[in-house]
Design a protein around this motif. Structure first.
Motif, PDB file in Angstrom:
ATOM      1  N   PRO A  60      -5.292  -2.744 -11.098  1.00 20.69           N
ATOM      2  CA  PRO A  60      -5.211  -1.350 -10.728  1.00 20.69           C
ATOM      3  C   PRO A  60      -4.432  -0.581 -11.839  1.00 20.69           C
ATOM      4  CG  PRO A  60      -4.770  -2.636  -8.848  1.00 20.69           C
ATOM      5  CD  PRO A  60      -5.032  -3.563 -10.008  1.00 20.69           C
ATOM      6  N   SER A  61      -3.456  -1.128 -12.461  1.00 18.41           N
ATOM      7  CA  SER A  61      -2.661  -0.611 -13.532  1.00 18.41           C
ATOM      8  C   SER A  61      -3.689  -0.270 -14.766  1.00 18.41           C
ATOM      9  CB  SER A  61      -1.559  -1.358 -13.886  1.00 18.41           C
ATOM     10  OG  SER A  61      -2.188  -2.506 -14.466  1.00 18.41           O
ATOM     11  N   GLN A  62      -4.623  -0.952 -14.877  1.00 18.93           N
ATOM     12  CA  GLN A  62      -5.584  -1.006 -16.066  1.00 18.93           C
ATOM     13  C   GLN A  62      -6.500   0.279 -15.611  1.00 18.93           C
ATOM     14  OE1 GLN A  62      -7.217  -4.707 -16.400  1.00 18.93           O
ATOM     15  NE2 GLN A  62      -5.473  -5.666 -17.078  1.00 18.93           N
ATOM     16  N   ALA A  63      -6.965   0.602 -14.561  1.00 14.39           N
ATOM     17  CA  ALA A  63      -7.908   1.600 -14.006  1.00 14.39           C
ATOM     18  C   ALA A  63      -7.247   2.860 -14.133  1.00 14.39           C
ATOM     19  CB  ALA A  63      -8.427   1.230 -12.654  1.00 14.39           C
ATOM     20  N   ARG A  64      -5.685   2.726 -13.786  1.00 15.54           N
ATOM     21  CA  ARG A  64      -5.156   4.143 -13.692  1.00 15.54           C
ATOM     22  C   ARG A  64      -4.855   4.524 -15.112  1.00 15.54           C
ATOM     23  NH1 ARG A  64      -1.908   1.463  -9.794  1.00 15.54           N
ATOM     24  NH2 ARG A  64      -0.604   0.791 -11.266  1.00 15.54           N
ATOM     25  N   ARG A  65      -4.485   3.596 -16.329  1.00 17.40           N
ATOM     26  CA  ARG A  65      -4.553   4.124 -17.599  1.00 17.40           C
ATOM     27  C   ARG A  65      -5.857   4.737 -18.093  1.00 17.40           C
ATOM     28  NH1 ARG A  65      -2.700   6.293 -19.707  1.00 17.40           N
ATOM     29  NH2 ARG A  65      -2.993   5.690 -21.787  1.00 17.40           N
ATOM     30  N   ALA A  66      -7.047   4.160 -17.668  1.00 14.63           N
ATOM     31  CA  ALA A  66      -8.204   4.475 -18.172  1.00 14.63           C
ATOM     32  C   ALA A  66      -8.504   5.865 -17.465  1.00 14.63           C
ATOM     33  CB  ALA A  66      -9.327   3.671 -17.636  1.00 14.63           C
ATOM     34  N   LYS A  67      -8.188   6.295 -16.129  1.00 14.84           N
ATOM     35  CA  LYS A  67      -8.289   7.592 -15.869  1.00 14.84           C
ATOM     36  C   LYS A  67      -7.457   8.615 -16.263  1.00 14.84           C
ATOM     37  CE  LYS A  67     -11.014   6.241 -11.639  1.00 14.84           C
ATOM     38  NZ  LYS A  67     -10.925   6.299 -10.053  1.00 14.84           N
ATOM     39  N   ASP A  68      -6.174   8.101 -16.512  1.00 15.15           N
ATOM     40  CA  ASP A  68      -5.103   9.044 -17.112  1.00 15.15           C
ATOM     41  C   ASP A  68      -5.511   9.387 -18.405  1.00 15.15           C
ATOM     42  OD1 ASP A  68      -3.609   8.913 -14.800  1.00 15.15           O
ATOM     43  OD2 ASP A  68      -2.243   7.472 -15.538  1.00 15.15           O
ATOM     44  N   SER A  69      -6.154   8.410 -19.239  1.00 13.10           N
ATOM     45  CA  SER A  69      -6.334   8.627 -20.464  1.00 13.10           C
ATOM     46  C   SER A  69      -7.702   9.671 -20.668  1.00 13.10           C
ATOM     47  CB  SER A  69      -6.542   7.469 -21.537  1.00 13.10           C
ATOM     48  OG  SER A  69      -6.904   7.677 -22.543  1.00 13.10           O
ATOM     49  N   ALA A  70      -8.501   9.584 -19.561  1.00 13.91           N
ATOM     50  CA  ALA A  70      -9.724  10.247 -19.630  1.00 13.91           C
ATOM     51  C   ALA A  70      -9.544  11.588 -19.285  1.00 13.91           C
ATOM     52  CB  ALA A  70     -10.722   9.652 -18.587  1.00 13.91           C
ATOM     53  N   ALA A  71      -8.151  11.964 -18.534  1.00 20.43           N
ATOM     54  CA  ALA A  71      -7.744  13.372 -18.174  1.00 20.43           C
ATOM     55  C   ALA A  71      -6.778  13.761 -18.847  1.00 20.43           C
ATOM     56  CB  ALA A  71      -7.215  13.320 -16.763  1.00 20.43           C
ATOM     57  N   GLY A  72      -6.526  13.051 -20.230  1.00 17.83           N
ATOM     58  CA  GLY A  72      -5.764  13.722 -21.320  1.00 17.83           C
ATOM     59  C   GLY A  72      -4.465  13.361 -21.138  1.00 17.83           C
ATOM     60  N   ILE A 111       6.022  -4.411 -21.045  1.00 20.00           N
ATOM     61  CA  ILE A 111       5.981  -3.375 -20.279  1.00 20.00           C
ATOM     62  C   ILE A 111       5.291  -3.826 -19.206  1.00 20.00           C
ATOM     63  CG2 ILE A 111       5.580  -1.044 -19.627  1.00 20.00           C
ATOM     64  CD1 ILE A 111       5.834  -0.245 -22.463  1.00 20.00           C
ATOM     65  N   PRO A 112       5.851  -4.497 -18.082  1.00 18.61           N
ATOM     66  CA  PRO A 112       4.991  -5.214 -16.906  1.00 18.61           C
ATOM     67  C   PRO A 112       4.010  -3.884 -16.503  1.00 18.61           C
ATOM     68  CG  PRO A 112       7.343  -5.560 -16.580  1.00 18.61           C
ATOM     69  CD  PRO A 112       7.339  -4.632 -17.710  1.00 18.61           C
ATOM     70  N   LEU A 113       2.988  -4.399 -16.126  1.00 14.71           N
ATOM     71  CA  LEU A 113       1.781  -3.725 -15.654  1.00 14.71           C
ATOM     72  C   LEU A 113       1.507  -2.274 -16.557  1.00 14.71           C
ATOM     73  CD1 LEU A 113       2.618  -3.684 -12.007  1.00 14.71           C
ATOM     74  CD2 LEU A 113       0.834  -5.159 -13.004  1.00 14.71           C
ATOM     75  N   SER A 114       1.658  -2.490 -17.727  1.00 15.04           N
ATOM     76  CA  SER A 114       1.319  -1.101 -18.744  1.00 15.04           C
ATOM     77  C   SER A 114      -0.058  -0.700 -18.749  1.00 15.04           C
ATOM     78  CB  SER A 114       1.690  -1.683 -20.043  1.00 15.04           C
ATOM     79  OG  SER A 114       1.163  -2.828 -20.571  1.00 15.04           O
ATOM     80  N   GLY A 115      -1.034  -1.617 -18.463  1.00 11.19           N
ATOM     81  CA  GLY A 115      -2.416  -1.124 -18.277  1.00 11.19           C
ATOM     82  C   GLY A 115      -3.414  -1.300 -19.401  1.00 11.19           C
ATOM     83  N   PHE A 116      -2.620  -2.171 -20.534  1.00  7.89           N
ATOM     84  CA  PHE A 116      -3.265  -2.380 -21.706  1.00  7.89           C
ATOM     85  C   PHE A 116      -2.724  -3.823 -22.395  1.00  7.89           C
ATOM     86  CE2 PHE A 116      -0.149   0.250 -22.736  1.00  7.89           C
ATOM     87  CZ  PHE A 116       0.656  -0.265 -24.033  1.00  7.89           C
ATOM     88  N   ASP A 117      -3.493  -4.329 -23.383  1.00  4.24           N
ATOM     89  CA  ASP A 117      -3.068  -5.700 -23.898  1.00  4.24           C
ATOM     90  C   ASP A 117      -2.433  -5.320 -25.338  1.00  4.24           C
ATOM     91  OD1 ASP A 117      -3.889  -7.455 -21.536  1.00  4.24           O
ATOM     92  OD2 ASP A 117      -5.879  -6.922 -22.265  1.00  4.24           O
ATOM     93  N   LEU A 118      -3.482  -4.411 -26.117  1.00 11.05           N
ATOM     94  CA  LEU A 118      -2.779  -4.382 -27.496  1.00 11.05           C
ATOM     95  C   LEU A 118      -2.586  -2.796 -27.702  1.00 11.05           C
ATOM     96  CD1 LEU A 118      -5.939  -6.202 -29.095  1.00 11.05           C
ATOM     97  CD2 LEU A 118      -3.602  -7.183 -28.179  1.00 11.05           C
ATOM     98  N   LEU A 119      -1.458  -2.667 -28.606  1.00 18.60           N
ATOM     99  CA  LEU A 119      -1.147  -1.378 -29.097  1.00 18.60           C
ATOM    100  C   LEU A 119      -1.504  -1.215 -30.500  1.00 18.60           C
ATOM    101  CD1 LEU A 119       0.241   1.333 -28.316  1.00 18.60           C
ATOM    102  CD2 LEU A 119       2.326   0.348 -28.861  1.00 18.60           C
ATOM    103  N   ALA A 120      -2.101   0.029 -30.863  1.00 19.15           N
ATOM    104  CA  ALA A 120      -2.530  -0.121 -32.471  1.00 19.15           C
ATOM    105  C   ALA A 120      -2.149   1.195 -32.607  1.00 19.15           C
ATOM    106  CB  ALA A 120      -4.210  -0.081 -32.257  1.00 19.15           C
TER     107      ALA A 120
END
Length: 402
Positions: free
Chosen positions: A350-362, A313-322
């Protein structure tokens, strides 16, 4: 063929993990995963010219082996180099046949099938090789050897990349286990016979004569997957016709396409070598150290880990899936490694920052940052931050976004 880790269930399972392994695999290898990876690989490889061999080939080695390497080319390598040996006559658990040269078993002509058919390196079927299997990183190159009953049957037949890896903690043995997926890049035009190479004084250094399982001449003796030291890598690459610059190419599709367009394995290469000196890219070494620590942490916390997810998944915003079966918790892990000592040195895409903020917002799955500071030193420090903590640091400038 029944390959380790390739299906949604496995008859032999993992001693006490009968219920959790299928759950882990159903999360990480459903039909949608295979379809998305199939499309991604086929599309990117086609665009780069892999299937029609239209890419620009790499240059051949031209320096006679009797000449000293002058170091006209200094290569900062992003990928490490390994050698793996498969014996078709061996009764390896998990395989109907271990013939890496059989196109009906291993997808040399169809790299898009690797996510389902490429899981050929598994510590549960090769327990003596666990140190090397744990040490190999996603993105590393692996030269494949078909090992025969006689010395004349030992031939190098192609080169792959570690495309994905699954790691989990085996509760019965109290050890980490790991399974690697080989993504085929190029089958050699001409197989390289090890005995003839040795008679020409090639492939005789310690990485080949006394192979070990971990970098820097560490670990047990290797009979399956062995590490090729940088000082010996040019020799192996040269006899195969692979330039050392391949270890520095970050684009997997472009690397694969150029390798397939290149004439590989010709016997004339036994008389020549590439003029190159290799050294590890320090930033990649720090990333690799952080990935190792993150995998160790995740598995001790009961997670089953998929590495290389970013490749599907290009620009998925993370490295590992657990995935943790005990509470069915899914966690995305972004890994960073820095020689600096403060979080202010951390830079998110930017994709990683977006994932952090999206996850923080639920929104979406849980996300965490696993950062290793002072990497490469005895004072290394691990910072594991929740999404909401990272979002706050981003907003106040404590973590940068590039």
């Amino acid at each position: 063929m029944t390959a380790p880790c390739s299906g949604l269930s496995r008859e032999e399972s993992h001693d006490g993990d009968d219920r959790v392994i299928p759950a882990f695999q159903s999360l990480l290898t459903p039909e949608s995963f295979r379809d998305s990876v199939h499309s991604l690989i086929k599309g990117s490889f086609a665009q780069a010219g892999w299937y029609d061999r239209s890419a620009q080939p790499y240059p051949r080695p031209t320096l006679p082996v009797d000449d000293a390497v002058g170091g006209q080319s200094i290569v900062n390598v992003l990928r490490r180099l390994w050698l793996v040996r498969f014996n078709p006559a061996a009764s390896d658990s998990g395989f109907n046949a271990a013939d890496i040269g059989d196109e009906t078993l291993f997808p040399w002509s169809h790299p898009e099938l690797a996510p389902s058919d490429g899981w050929w390196i598994d510590s549960t079927t090769k327990p003596a090789s666990r140190p090397s299997i744990l040490a190999a990183s996603v993105g590393d190159l692996v030269v494949c050897q078909r090992t025969g009953a006689s010395a004349s049957g030992n031939r190098l037949i192609g080169v792959c990349m570690v495309g994905w890896a699954r790691t989990w903690f085996h509760h019965a043995s109290r050890r980490r286990e790991r399974c690697l997926c080989l993504l085929p890049l190029a089958r050699f035009d001409h197989e390289v016979p090890r005995t003839i190479a040795k008679s020409r004084q090639r492939l005789i250094s310690d990485s080949f004569a006394k192979p070990l399982q971990r970098p820097d001449r560490q670990g047990p003796v290797a009979h399956f997957l062995s590490y090729v030291e940088l000082s010996d890598a040019v020799d192996l690459l040269s006899v195969c016709g692979i330039p050392p610059e391949a270890l520095a190419e970050p684009d997997t599709a472009l690397l694969a396409a150029r390798l397939r367009a290149t004439s590989t394995g010709n016997r004339q290469f036994l008389r020549y070598q590439y003029d190159a000196i290799l050294r590890n890219d320090l930033r990649r070494e720090h990333e690799r150290e952080a990935e190792e620590l993150a995998a160790e942490w995740a598995t001790t916390q009961g997670y089953y880990l998929l590495e290389g997810n970013v490749h599907r998944i290009p620009l998925s915003g993370f490295d590992l899936l657990a995935y943790r079966p005990s509470d069915k918790h899914v966690l995305e892990i972004e890994v960073k490694g820095y020689s600096a000592s403060t979080l202010r040195s951390v830079r998110l895409q930017p994709s990683q920052a977006r994932r952090a903020k999206d996850s923080a917002a639920g929104r979406g799955r849980a996300w965490t940052l696993f950062a290793v500071l002072n990497a490469g030193s005895q004072k290394r420090e691990v910072k594991q931050l929740l999404a909401r903590e990272v979002a706050t640091l981003i907003d106040n400038g404590g973590i940068g976004v590039k």
